[in-house]
Design an enzyme around this catalytic site. Structure first.
Site, PDB file in Angstrom:
ATOM      1  N   SER A  53      42.968  40.080  42.368  1.00 16.32           N
ATOM      2  CA  SER A  53      41.894  39.041  42.959  1.00 16.32           C
ATOM      3  C   SER A  53      41.001  38.992  41.771  1.00 16.32           C
ATOM      4  CB  SER A  53      41.169  40.124  43.756  1.00 16.32           C
ATOM      5  OG  SER A  53      40.610  41.451  43.148  1.00 16.32           O
ATOM      6  N   VAL A 106      36.695  38.539  41.785  1.00 17.10           N
ATOM      7  CA  VAL A 106      35.746  38.763  42.428  1.00 17.10           C
ATOM      8  C   VAL A 106      34.370  37.744  41.910  1.00 17.10           C
ATOM      9  CG1 VAL A 106      34.208  40.737  43.137  1.00 17.10           C
ATOM     10  CG2 VAL A 106      36.291  40.992  42.658  1.00 17.10           C
ATOM     11  N   ASP A 149      43.065  55.758  44.772  1.00 15.13           N
ATOM     12  CA  ASP A 149      43.014  55.061  43.666  1.00 15.13           C
ATOM     13  C   ASP A 149      41.340  55.454  43.148  1.00 15.13           C
ATOM     14  OD1 ASP A 149      43.644  53.466  41.460  1.00 15.13           O
ATOM     15  OD2 ASP A 149      42.892  51.590  42.359  1.00 15.13           O
TER      16      ASP A 149
HETATM   17  P1  ATP Z   1      42.510  46.716  40.742  1.00 13.07           P
HETATM   18  O1  ATP Z   1      43.220  46.057  39.728  1.00 13.07           O
HETATM   19  O2  ATP Z   1      41.528  47.778  40.296  1.00 13.07           O
HETATM   20  O3  ATP Z   1      43.480  47.086  41.832  1.00 13.07           O
HETATM   21  P2  ATP Z   1      41.482  44.863  42.726  1.00 13.07           P
HETATM   22  O4  ATP Z   1      42.269  43.547  42.563  1.00 13.07           O
HETATM   23  O5  ATP Z   1      41.649  45.677  43.744  1.00 13.07           O
HETATM   24  O6  ATP Z   1      41.643  45.625  41.290  1.00 13.07           O
HETATM   25  P3  ATP Z   1      38.742  45.538  42.653  1.00 13.07           P
HETATM   26  O7  ATP Z   1      38.709  46.644  41.975  1.00 13.07           O
HETATM   27  O8  ATP Z   1      38.233  45.518  43.907  1.00 13.07           O
HETATM   28  O9  ATP Z   1      39.550  44.511  42.655  1.00 13.07           O
HETATM   29  O10 ATP Z   1      37.653  44.590  42.059  1.00 13.07           O
HETATM   30  C1  ATP Z   1      37.651  43.969  40.532  1.00 13.07           C
HETATM   31  C2  ATP Z   1      36.426  44.284  40.131  1.00 13.07           C
HETATM   32  O11 ATP Z   1      35.483  43.359  40.641  1.00 13.07           O
HETATM   33  C3  ATP Z   1      35.893  45.567  39.960  1.00 13.07           C
HETATM   34  O12 ATP Z   1      36.265  46.224  39.032  1.00 13.07           O
HETATM   35  C4  ATP Z   1      34.389  45.310  39.697  1.00 13.07           C
HETATM   36  O13 ATP Z   1      33.967  45.002  38.405  1.00 13.07           O
HETATM   37  C5  ATP Z   1      34.233  44.160  40.673  1.00 13.07           C
HETATM   38  N1  ATP Z   1      33.702  44.271  42.043  1.00 13.07           N
HETATM   39  C6  ATP Z   1      34.473  44.445  42.913  1.00 13.07           C
HETATM   40  N2  ATP Z   1      33.819  44.505  44.242  1.00 13.07           N
HETATM   41  C7  ATP Z   1      32.632  44.665  43.837  1.00 13.07           C
HETATM   42  C8  ATP Z   1      31.313  44.724  44.665  1.00 13.07           C
HETATM   43  N3  ATP Z   1      31.493  44.905  46.008  1.00 13.07           N
HETATM   44  N4  ATP Z   1      30.110  44.313  44.100  1.00 13.07           N
HETATM   45  C9  ATP Z   1      30.037  44.282  42.643  1.00 13.07           C
HETATM   46  N5  ATP Z   1      31.436  44.173  41.876  1.00 13.07           N
HETATM   47  C10 ATP Z   1      32.576  44.304  42.529  1.00 13.07           C
HETATM   48 MG    MG Z   2      39.853  48.235  41.148  1.00 11.28          MG
END
Ligand code: ATP
Ligand code: MG
Length: 420
Positions: free
Chosen positions: A80, A82, A190
């Site tokens: 993803s 963000v 996680d």
């Molecule tokens: P991972 O590789 O950890 O599985 P992912 O694709 O599931 O990542 P997230 O960990 O949910 O994604 O989000 C990635 C990054 O975006 C986070 O580390 C954070 O820095 C930022 N982020 C995510 N959600 C939020 C939020 N609600 N508010 C602010 N920053 C956010």
């Molecule tokens: Mg993450």
């Protein structure tokens, strides 16, 4: 129609928006009616999404997604990106987690739907909320509560280990979130410093439910661990706590094999300057055998956390039938009624009519009405102090916070308030 524009990808068959745009919004007959009442913000927005060239262009290029205006990137993960966004009507900031459908294989899709299901079920001051899900043919957008204070990993990497009181307050909030999740049979799986976020007011928010799972059968979670709680999350909390108070990881080795051995043998060294009560807690959690590991309630009752006091009053969880509560607030308790009255009048000011609400049950995350409703509800709850971080008794208190502390007297006095 409006709906085909929402989402920026084009061609979205978004059922829920049809009910938002009543025929008067975009119809030429408008001009004949006189005197014309001023458009509500909702009518203005939906009309712009139909007719305004700039708005339409923004929707096409992804500068707007549904009712959200998209701003800069704030993070990225494995699947993803963000971005920061804000709601065009309420102006509240949100985090937009953007997933590319093309990159999601079957496994990733399964995880994503678990992420959505878990987050939909949870409403806790220390868990990032899911407001809405917007779908387009090419992308999926999770509209999340925004935590603007960075993550715990970055904080420790740039500022070093946390002081004892900050560790207490931070850990207590993660613990409160995990305790709450156990009640819903949800395991995070996680839990790590990167997924512990801060708001700008210092509250802790557990994020990233991408690996979470819901244990449908009570026995699966509790068969052998009747009061241990989910062993993976408990273990992860031990590693997290070690990292907070020392700024280093408990298990370190040059190879994966050696690392595995360290973990299996529970081989780590606690620096002697870590306060005794905190050392006892870490040792209680980081036991290799799950049966010997501290239970969540033992962690909650440990000496180290004794001075921690939560400031929020009991916030009622989102009712199962949110719509009914909203339309019929007399039946709810007075605090709840006040809350829902506030949300209802804000919705009305924006131009949402009872009809809009009747057409959307407010439980479907894929509806923009649910999105606005959840954002406004959360805003009202925050105004009542529900997202305030806990305090350590004996610390110098912020006088501004005292007002909120007076408010909490309403419902709750115990040290740990676990929402149920
Ligand atoms: P991972 O590789 O950890 O599985 P992912 O694709 O599931 O990542 P997230 O960990 O949910 O994604 O989000 C990635 C990054 O975006 C986070 O580390 C954070 O820095 C930022 N982020 C995510 N959600 C939020 C939020 N609600 N508010 C602010 N920053 C956010
Ligand atoms: Mg993450």
């Amino acid at each position: 129609s409006t709906s085909c524009l929402v989402g920026g990808g084009g061609g979205v068959a978004d059922h829920s928006l049809y009910s938002l745009t009543d025929s008067s919004d975009c119809s030429p007959e408008d001009e004949e009616a006189s005197p014309e009442p001023p458009l509500t913000p909702l009518q203005k927005l939906t009309a712009d999404m139909c007719k305004d060239e700039k708005t339409i262009k923004e929707l096409i290029i992804g500068r707007r997604v549904g009712f959200y205006k998209v701003r800069g990137e704030i993070g990225y993960g494995t699947f993803s990106r963000v971005k920061l966004a804000f709601h065009a009507l309420t102006r509240d900031k949100v985090a937009l987690k953007i997933l590319d459908r093309m990159r999601l294989d079957a496994q990733a899709q399964r995880l994503l739907s678990r992420e959505i299901n878990s987050m939909e079920a949870l409403q806790h001051p220390n868990i990032i909320r899911l407001y809405e899900v917007v779908e387009t043919p090419s992308r999926l957008y999770l509209v999340l509560e925004y935590a603007g204070g960075g993550d715990l990993h970055n904080r420790i990497c740039s500022e070093g280990k946390l002081c004892d009181n900050t560790s207490k307050v931070t850990f207590a909030q993660v613990l409160s979130a995990i305790k709450y999740m156990v009640g819903y049979y949800i395991i995070h799986r996680d839990l790590k410093a990167e997924n512990v976020l801060f708001t700008t007011t210092g509250a802790v928010k557990v994020a990233d439910f991408g690996f979470s799972t819901r244990v449908s059968n009570r026995n699966l979670l509790f068969r052998d661990e009747s009061y241990l709680g989910p062993p993976v999350d408990v273990w992860a909390m031990g590693v997290l706590l070690f990292f907070m108070v020392t700024g280093t990881m408990p298990f370190r080795a040059e190879t994966m094999g050696k690392l595995r051995r360290c973990i299996i043998e529970g081989n780590y060294t606690l620096p002697p300057w870590v306060p005794g009560p905190c050392q006892r807690l870490i040792r209680g959690i980081l036991k290799p055998a799950p049966a010997e590991r501290y239970a969540i309630d033992q962690m909650l009752g440990c000496d180290w956390l004794l001075p921690v006091e939560f400031p929020w009053s009991l916030v009622p969880p989102e009712p199962t039938n949110a719509l009914q509560r909203l339309l019929d607030s007399e039946r709810s308790s007075s605090v709840e009624a006040e809350l829902h009255e506030e949300v209802r009048s804000s919705l009305q000011e924006l131009g949402f009519t009872s009809e809009h609400l009747q057409n959307n049950q407010l439980t479907d995350s894929r509806s923009p009405v649910t999105g606005v409703y959840r954002i406004l509800l959360h805003r009202s709850q925050k105004r009542r102090g529900c997202d305030c971080p806990p305090v350590v008794r004996g610390m110098v208190r912020d006088p501004k916070r005292e007002g909120l502390r007076a408010y909490r007297g309403l419902r709750h006095t115990s040290k740990f308030c676990v929402l149920s």
